[in-house]
Design an enzyme around this catalytic site. Structure first.
Site, short mmCIF file in Angstrom:
data_model
loop_
_atom_site.label_atom_id
_atom_site.label_comp_id
_atom_site.label_asym_id
_atom_site.label_seq_id
_atom_site.Cartn_x
_atom_site.Cartn_y
_atom_site.Cartn_z
CD GLU A 32 -2.34 -1.31 2.46
OE1 GLU A 32 -2.27 -0.74 3.43
OE2 GLU A 32 -3.08 -2.49 2.67
CG LEU A 61 -5.86 1.23 0.93
CD1 LEU A 61 -6.34 2.18 1.72
CD2 LEU A 61 -4.26 1.08 0.84
CD GLU A 63 -3.95 -4.68 5.23
OE1 GLU A 63 -5.09 -5.40 5.17
OE2 GLU A 63 -3.51 -3.54 5.39
CD GLN A 85 0.60 2.14 5.00
OE1 GLN A 85 -0.54 2.27 5.78
NE2 GLN A 85 0.56 2.45 3.96
CG PHE A 86 1.52 0.63 10.94
CD1 PHE A 86 2.32 1.17 11.95
CD2 PHE A 86 0.79 1.27 9.63
CE1 PHE A 86 2.50 2.41 11.80
CE2 PHE A 86 1.21 2.80 9.74
CZ PHE A 86 1.96 3.31 10.74
CG ASP A 88 -0.26 -2.74 14.87
OD1 ASP A 88 -0.20 -2.93 16.15
OD2 ASP A 88 1.06 -2.27 14.43
CB ILE A 90 0.06 -8.78 9.61
CG1 ILE A 90 0.89 -9.53 8.39
CG2 ILE A 90 0.04 -9.70 10.58
CD1 ILE A 90 2.40 -9.82 8.57
N PRO A 92 -5.53 -9.57 8.52
CG PRO A 92 -6.74 -7.51 7.93
CD PRO A 92 -5.48 -8.10 8.84
CG HIS A 132 -0.85 2.66 14.01
ND1 HIS A 132 -2.15 2.74 14.60
CD2 HIS A 132 -1.07 2.70 12.70
CE1 HIS A 132 -3.12 3.23 13.58
NE2 HIS A 132 -2.36 3.05 12.50
#
Lengths: 327, 305
Positions: A32, A61, A63, A85-86, A88, A90, A92, A132
């Site tokens: 993303e 967007l 995951e 991206q974070f 947190d 991951i 999905p 995050h």
């Protein structure tokens, strides 16, 4: 000695991606805002311009879509490096990681290796709140078929990332975002690898072995410096590759010091410290001078306002070190 | 014994009829073994066989076929030898997947097949990624994902269709089997940016033509296609008599084909059962490329042979 340049940790990640992509056309990035924007932490800055939109791919967007697509690309024969991206976010994509990526080689009897390296920032202390800040390494270490890597220095970030991408197994490459810009050091220029599965001795001492990774390494360095002023000498071991763990390096150190303190950000219960503790107990029982101790995040969801109360501190590490020495 | 005919264009209906007879025989055997507890659960394809076989025949041999354990007929039509299908189902040494998947969960790199018994729709996202890679490389290969109606309710479907559409992935999605949960696809393609081709799932020739057209579209870089090849309310079985009426084969020939199929299956099963068992020590292999210390022999991982 080879030429080096001074980089921070996130710049070293970018450098590692550059090197891996330059050497191998099969290496492609997806995630993303990683393309034109260069990534939310700027880890992929400049790569879209250099390698083009077919190798640095901006994705929707989603995951599960990112990781699932990366698996399909790997089955085709590419060497994808997705960014989440974070860490947190991951979850999905958790089914794709745990049930597909980790198992593809095994369930196909070795016919379909899946060389995917998932890069994702981890760790708290940046005012990121619940979503995050988390450190999810234990979930992935618990899953057979995954390698898990977490660097704590710019040099290791570049070298381990290049090795991970060139490795034929799936790798979770966890980047400690609290020290993305704080960790600054000399990094070899050009093609450079740090082998997976080898711990780094950050500091040597004869009284206590501190085991830490990611942003907990500089924290332990500070604690070790303060302990030294009181006459307590600590070894700091950074496993770097959390799994497969360099167990021999740990055993060797704990047999020498007789004391072991494990420090990590993730919650205590069933955190990776539990596994390290069990391994040390199994292998070093007769050498131990004190109980193995864990200094970790608490067993609560990651908090926003009280994040520094949640995270291991120098004081908590020092307390554990002194308790071990005076046991 | 391998897939019945190498050149389906020669007489597609004859190929479809022959393969259907062969697969009906195979499915009867595996269902019987499953019911007796000899093997794990085997999910029959039933009337969906026609669409599965027709779809696979329309692919190029080096295309990648993704599906579920129900799609064994497509695996056979895509070139996986009957012996390897039986070895997989029976958990014998001749299985390239080394006995790791439930019956039907075939993985065969040589023939480009990956069937899963996992999440009902995860493989559709892998097919999207494979097709995206094929579009980037432009080497003429495509990915094909077979899925059931039930998978349409799964969130993975949105990821697969979304990613494939925006990447012009060389991917063909084929929905086969019965219409479940009243989910209709017509009119939904616009939302995903996917053209939808609706054909009767019991009409093998129509499915074959639709997949051929979708394949041409994909290779031309025009993106993925969703083919709705589900069965009508009252599906018609592939009828060798219809084939006969078109000047195909006689009743006598039909009986001969049946005898040949049964004999071939018996022979293949006997060969597979006489083959090697899966080695107990292989339990610890293929987790990683190399065996790490914690999977090394003498680390407390010994198993009974």
């Amino acid at each position: 000695m080879s030429e080096t340049k001074t980089l921070n940790l996130v710049q070293a990640v970018t450098d590692g991606l550059n090197v891996a992509m330059e050497a191998d056309d099969d290496v492609i990035l997806l995630g993303e805002d990683i393309g034109k924007f260069g990534g939310v932490f700027r880890a992929t800055a400049g790569l879209h311009e250099r390698f083009g939109e077919e190798r640095v791919i901006d994705t929707p967007l989603n995951e599960a879509g990112i990781i699932g697509s990366a698996i399909g690309m790997a089955l085709y024969g590419l060497r994808p490096v997705p960014e989440i991206q974070f860490s947190d976010f991951i979850y999905p994509g958790f089914d794709h990681i745990v049930n597909e990526l980790a198992k593809y080689r095994y369930r196909s009897g070795g016919q379909f290796p899946c060389p995917v390296t998932i890069r994702t920032p981890v760790g708290g202390g940046i005012r990121g709140g619940h979503y995050h800040s988390q450190s999810p390494e234990a979930y992935f270490i618990h899953t057979p078929g995954l390698k898990v890597v977490c660097p704590s220095s710019p040099r290791d970030a570049k070298g381990l990332l290049v090795s991970s991408i060139r490795n034929d197994d799936p790798v979770l490459f966890l980047e400690p975002k609290p020290i993305y810009r704080k960790a600054i050091g000399e990094v070899p220029v050009g093609d450079f690898e740090v082998p997976l599965g080898e711990a780094r001795v950050v500091r040597e001492g004869s009284d206590v072995t501190l085991i830490a990774w990611g942003a907990m390494v500089p924290l332990c360095e500070e604690a070790a410096s303060r302990a030294a002023s009181d006459g307590i000498e600590c070894t700091i071991l950074d496993p770097r590759t959390l799994w497969p763990l360099d167990i021999e390096a740990i055993v060797s150190s704990v047999e020498h010091t007789g004391r072991c303190v494990i420090v990590h950000e993730a919650p205590k219960t069933c955190g990776f410290g539990s596994e390290i503790s069990a391994l040390v107990q199994e292998r070093c029982f007769l050498s131990l001078e004190a109980p193995i101790t864990r200094v970790t995040g608490y067993d609560v969801p990651f908090p926003y306002t009280l994040e520094h109360a949640y995270l291991p501190s120098v004081a908590r590490v020092l307390d554990a070190v002194e308790t071990a020495v005076h046991f | 014994m391998s897939a019945v005919v190498e050149q389906p264009e020669r007489d597609l209906l004859e190929v479809l009829v022959s393969m259907d007879l062969q697969l009906a025989s195979l499915e009867r055997l595996l269902t019987r073994l499953s019911a007796s507890g000899t093997i794990g659960s085997y999910p029959e394809a039933g009337f969906a066989r026609t669409a599965m076989v027709a779809a696979a025949l329309a692919l190029r041999p080096d295309d990648m076929l993704f599906g579920t354990a129900r799609d064994v007929p497509a695996a056979l039509a895509h070139g996986v030898p009957m012996e390897e299908i039986l070895a997989q189902a029976l958990g014998k040494g001749g299985d390239p997947g080394r006995g790791r998947g439930m019956p039907g969960a075939i993985t065969n790199q040589r023939h480009g097949v990956s069937l899963t018994d996992g999440n009902i729709a995860s493989h559709t996202v892998h097919a999207s990624g494979f097709g995206q890679a094929a579009q980037i490389r432009g080497d003429g290969r495509v990915a094909c994902a077979l899925l059931g109606s039930g998978a349409l309710a799964n969130g993975e479907i949105h990821a697969a269709f979304n990613f494939a559409a925006i990447a012009d992935a060389r991917t063909i999605f084929i929905v086969r089997g019965e219409v479940a949960d009243g989910i209709e696809l017509e009119g939904t393609g616009e939302a995903w940016g996917l053209p939808i081709d609706v054909v009767r799932g019991d009409d093998g020739q129509a499915v074959y033509a639709a997949v051929r057209a979708a394949r041409e579209r994909a290779v031309a870089g025009e993106g993925p296609t969703l083919i709705d090849a589900r069965l009508p309310e009252h599906p018609e079985p592939l009828d060798w008599q219809a084939h006969q009426a078109r000047g195909g084969w006689s009743a006598e020939h039909h009986q001969g084909v049946l005898r040949e199929i049964e004999a071939g299956l018996r022979e293949a099963r006997a060969a597979v059962e006489a083959g090697e068992d899966i080695r107990a020590a292989s339990l610890f292999e293929d987790v990683f490329e190399d065996r790490p210390w914690f999977l090394a022999p003498n680390r407390g991982h010994e198993v009974n042979s």
